[in-house]
Design a protein around this motif. Structure first.
Motif, short mmCIF file in Angstrom:
data_model
loop_
_atom_site.label_atom_id
_atom_site.label_comp_id
_atom_site.label_asym_id
_atom_site.label_seq_id
_atom_site.Cartn_x
_atom_site.Cartn_y
_atom_site.Cartn_z
N THR A 117 0.85 -1.19 0.00
CA THR A 117 0.00 0.00 0.00
C THR A 117 0.89 1.23 0.00
OG1 THR A 117 -1.84 -1.05 1.17
CG2 THR A 117 -1.70 1.35 1.27
N GLY A 118 0.72 2.07 -0.98
CA GLY A 118 1.44 3.34 -1.03
C GLY A 118 0.66 4.40 -0.29
N LEU A 119 1.32 5.08 0.64
CA LEU A 119 0.65 6.14 1.41
C LEU A 119 1.26 7.49 1.07
CD1 LEU A 119 0.30 4.64 5.01
CD2 LEU A 119 -1.43 4.71 3.20
N GLU A 120 0.39 8.47 0.88
CA GLU A 120 0.80 9.85 0.65
C GLU A 120 -0.15 10.79 1.39
OE1 GLU A 120 2.64 12.21 -0.41
OE2 GLU A 120 4.32 11.13 -1.29
N ILE A 121 0.37 11.92 1.82
CA ILE A 121 -0.46 12.90 2.51
C ILE A 121 -1.27 13.73 1.52
CG2 ILE A 121 -0.37 14.99 3.94
CD1 ILE A 121 1.95 13.77 5.43
N ASP A 122 -0.68 13.99 0.36
CA ASP A 122 -1.33 14.84 -0.65
C ASP A 122 -2.43 14.06 -1.36
OD1 ASP A 122 -2.03 16.51 -2.69
OD2 ASP A 122 0.01 16.84 -3.44
N PRO A 123 -3.70 14.44 -1.22
CA PRO A 123 -4.79 13.72 -1.89
C PRO A 123 -4.64 13.67 -3.40
CG PRO A 123 -5.65 15.24 -0.24
CD PRO A 123 -4.20 15.56 -0.40
N ALA A 124 -4.03 14.70 -3.98
CA ALA A 124 -3.86 14.72 -5.43
C ALA A 124 -2.92 13.61 -5.88
CB ALA A 124 -3.32 16.09 -5.87
N ARG A 125 -1.90 13.33 -5.10
CA ARG A 125 -0.98 12.25 -5.44
C ARG A 125 -1.65 10.89 -5.31
NH1 ARG A 125 4.45 14.44 -2.23
NH2 ARG A 125 4.72 16.33 -3.48
N VAL A 126 -2.50 10.75 -4.30
CA VAL A 126 -3.23 9.49 -4.13
C VAL A 126 -4.15 9.26 -5.32
CG1 VAL A 126 -4.85 8.22 -2.68
CG2 VAL A 126 -3.09 9.67 -1.62
N ALA A 127 -4.84 10.30 -5.75
CA ALA A 127 -5.74 10.18 -6.89
C ALA A 127 -4.98 9.86 -8.17
CB ALA A 127 -6.53 11.47 -7.06
N ALA A 128 -3.82 10.51 -8.34
CA ALA A 128 -3.02 10.29 -9.56
C ALA A 128 -2.46 8.88 -9.62
CB ALA A 128 -1.88 11.31 -9.61
N ALA A 129 -2.29 8.23 -8.47
CA ALA A 129 -1.71 6.90 -8.43
C ALA A 129 -2.72 5.79 -8.72
CB ALA A 129 -1.07 6.65 -7.06
N GLN A 130 -4.01 6.09 -8.64
CA GLN A 130 -5.02 5.04 -8.74
C GLN A 130 -4.95 4.20 -10.02
OE1 GLN A 130 -6.65 4.03 -6.13
NE2 GLN A 130 -5.75 5.74 -4.97
N PRO A 131 -4.62 4.79 -11.18
CA PRO A 131 -4.54 3.94 -12.38
C PRO A 131 -3.49 2.83 -12.29
CG PRO A 131 -4.74 6.24 -13.00
CD PRO A 131 -4.53 6.22 -11.51
N ALA A 132 -2.50 3.00 -11.39
CA ALA A 132 -1.46 1.98 -11.23
C ALA A 132 -1.86 0.91 -10.23
CB ALA A 132 -0.15 2.63 -10.79
N ALA A 133 -2.96 1.11 -9.51
CA ALA A 133 -3.39 0.15 -8.49
C ALA A 133 -3.80 -1.17 -9.13
CB ALA A 133 -4.56 0.73 -7.69
N ASP A 134 -3.54 -2.23 -8.40
CA ASP A 134 -3.89 -3.58 -8.85
C ASP A 134 -4.34 -4.37 -7.62
OD1 ASP A 134 -4.23 -5.89 -10.30
OD2 ASP A 134 -2.10 -6.40 -10.32
N PRO A 135 -5.52 -4.03 -7.10
CA PRO A 135 -5.98 -4.67 -5.86
C PRO A 135 -6.08 -6.19 -6.02
CG PRO A 135 -7.35 -2.79 -6.46
CD PRO A 135 -6.48 -3.09 -7.64
N PRO A 136 -5.79 -6.95 -4.94
CA PRO A 136 -5.36 -6.46 -3.63
C PRO A 136 -3.84 -6.32 -3.52
CG PRO A 136 -5.67 -8.81 -3.51
CD PRO A 136 -6.01 -8.41 -4.93
N GLY A 137 -3.10 -6.64 -4.58
CA GLY A 137 -1.64 -6.62 -4.50
C GLY A 137 -1.04 -5.25 -4.35
N LEU A 138 -1.67 -4.23 -4.94
CA LEU A 138 -1.12 -2.87 -4.89
C LEU A 138 -2.26 -1.87 -4.78
CD1 LEU A 138 1.32 -0.96 -5.11
CD2 LEU A 138 1.06 -1.04 -7.60
N THR A 139 -2.25 -1.10 -3.70
CA THR A 139 -3.28 -0.08 -3.48
C THR A 139 -2.63 1.21 -3.02
OG1 THR A 139 -3.61 -0.84 -1.19
CG2 THR A 139 -5.06 -1.77 -2.88
N PHE A 140 -3.39 2.30 -3.08
CA PHE A 140 -2.89 3.61 -2.68
C PHE A 140 -3.93 4.29 -1.80
CE2 PHE A 140 -0.87 2.47 -6.64
CZ PHE A 140 0.46 2.72 -6.37
N ALA A 141 -3.45 4.98 -0.78
CA ALA A 141 -4.36 5.63 0.16
C ALA A 141 -3.69 6.85 0.77
CB ALA A 141 -4.79 4.65 1.25
N ARG A 142 -4.51 7.67 1.43
CA ARG A 142 -3.98 8.84 2.11
C ARG A 142 -3.54 8.46 3.52
NH1 ARG A 142 -6.05 13.78 4.86
NH2 ARG A 142 -4.53 15.43 4.37
N GLY A 143 -2.32 8.85 3.87
CA GLY A 143 -1.83 8.54 5.20
C GLY A 143 -0.43 9.08 5.40
N GLY A 144 -0.02 9.11 6.66
CA GLY A 144 1.30 9.59 7.03
C GLY A 144 1.97 8.64 8.00
#
Length: 259
Positions: free
Chosen positions: A69-96
């Motif tokens: 799971t890739g975590l980023e504080i910036d919501p824009a970065r989380v949104a931009a990463a979604q096309p690369a997600a491949d659940p459940p193996g790779l996900t992105f979310a907001r967090g620090g």
């Protein structure tokens, strides 16, 4: 849950973190293989998700069902990463540093704390390691823009003190071990002064490098192997073996003090 941390510059490059990823697969391999939930967090992956994508692919060789799971504080970065997600193996979310309530086995935080004040480091370490699964590891450090030179520390779950310090370089471009000073983790970069253990370590490594100069005719790898052998023979504890040295690595106990 309140997100803890600040938005960083987010710059990154493909393959920039290959050295630390390779080391994580080795050092944290058993923890990943033994974990009931093989979750890994790429904390502060940056403006693009490439480092998280690469981490998932590399650790899948150790644990095929690993989840990153890739975590980023910036919501824009989380949104931009979604096309690369491949659940459940790779996900992105907001967090620090609070890890968004996750309980990962491994957290990789690279080129993140370097952008903070040194005073923020202990608190960040404590927060992250408190959230790790039992037996888990935080791997935190920095590297140059192309990933040719870097260093990192490893902290076990529940600890605010690192267990190890690792230096790693592309040996073909390593001019001198003294250049590691430019890429020390934030907790050490201002400690590289006489009287501090990390300064003693780099000086001893550089002395061994100079003594190994005649072996340069056989290539940078042979010179590095002799350098680390000399360092170890002089009394410095070394936690890895010749196999790791051949990769341009050196792992010592934190903060590289003599026993």
């Amino acid at each position: 849950m309140k997100v803890q941390g600040e938005i960083t510059r987010g710059t990154t490059n493909p393959n920039r973190l290959r050295r630390v990823d390779r080391w994580i697969a080795w050092w944290c391999g058993r923890a990943l293989r033994d974990a009931a939930e093989p979750l890994v967090v790429d904390l502060g992956y940056g403006a693009t998700p490439i480092t998280a994508v690469e981490l998932r692919a590399r650790l899948a060789r150790v644990r095929p069902d690993v989840r990153v799971t890739g975590l980023e504080i910036d919501p824009a970065r989380v949104a931009a990463a979604q096309p690369a997600a491949d659940p459940p193996g790779l996900t992105f979310a907001r967090g620090g540093f609070e890890l968004a309530g996750l309980r990962p086995v491994v957290v990789r935080a690279f080129n993140v704390l370097r952008q903070y004040d040194e005073s923020a480091v202990p608190g960040a370490w404590t927060t992250v390691t408190a959230a790790l699964a039992p037996g888990g590891w935080l791997v935190e450090g920095t590297c140059d823009e192309l990933g040719r030179l870097g260093s990192w520390v490893a902290l076990p779950a529940g600890s605010a003190v690192p267990a190890t310090l690792t230096l790693a370089a592309k040996l073909a471009t390593l001019e001198s071990p003294a250049t590691f000073a430019e890429r020390l983790p934030k907790a050490l970069i201002h400690r590289n002064v006489p009287g501090e253990p990390v300064h003693d370590l780099l000086r001893a490594l550089d002395d061994a490098w100079r003594h190994a100069a005649p072996l340069a005719v056989f290539g940078p790898r042979q010179r590095w192997l002799d350098t680390v052998s000399r360092l170890h023979a002089s009394g410095w504890p070394v936690l890895d073996t010749r196999h790791r040295w051949r990769l341009g690595e050196l792992t010592v106990p934190w903060p590289g003090t003599r026993h």
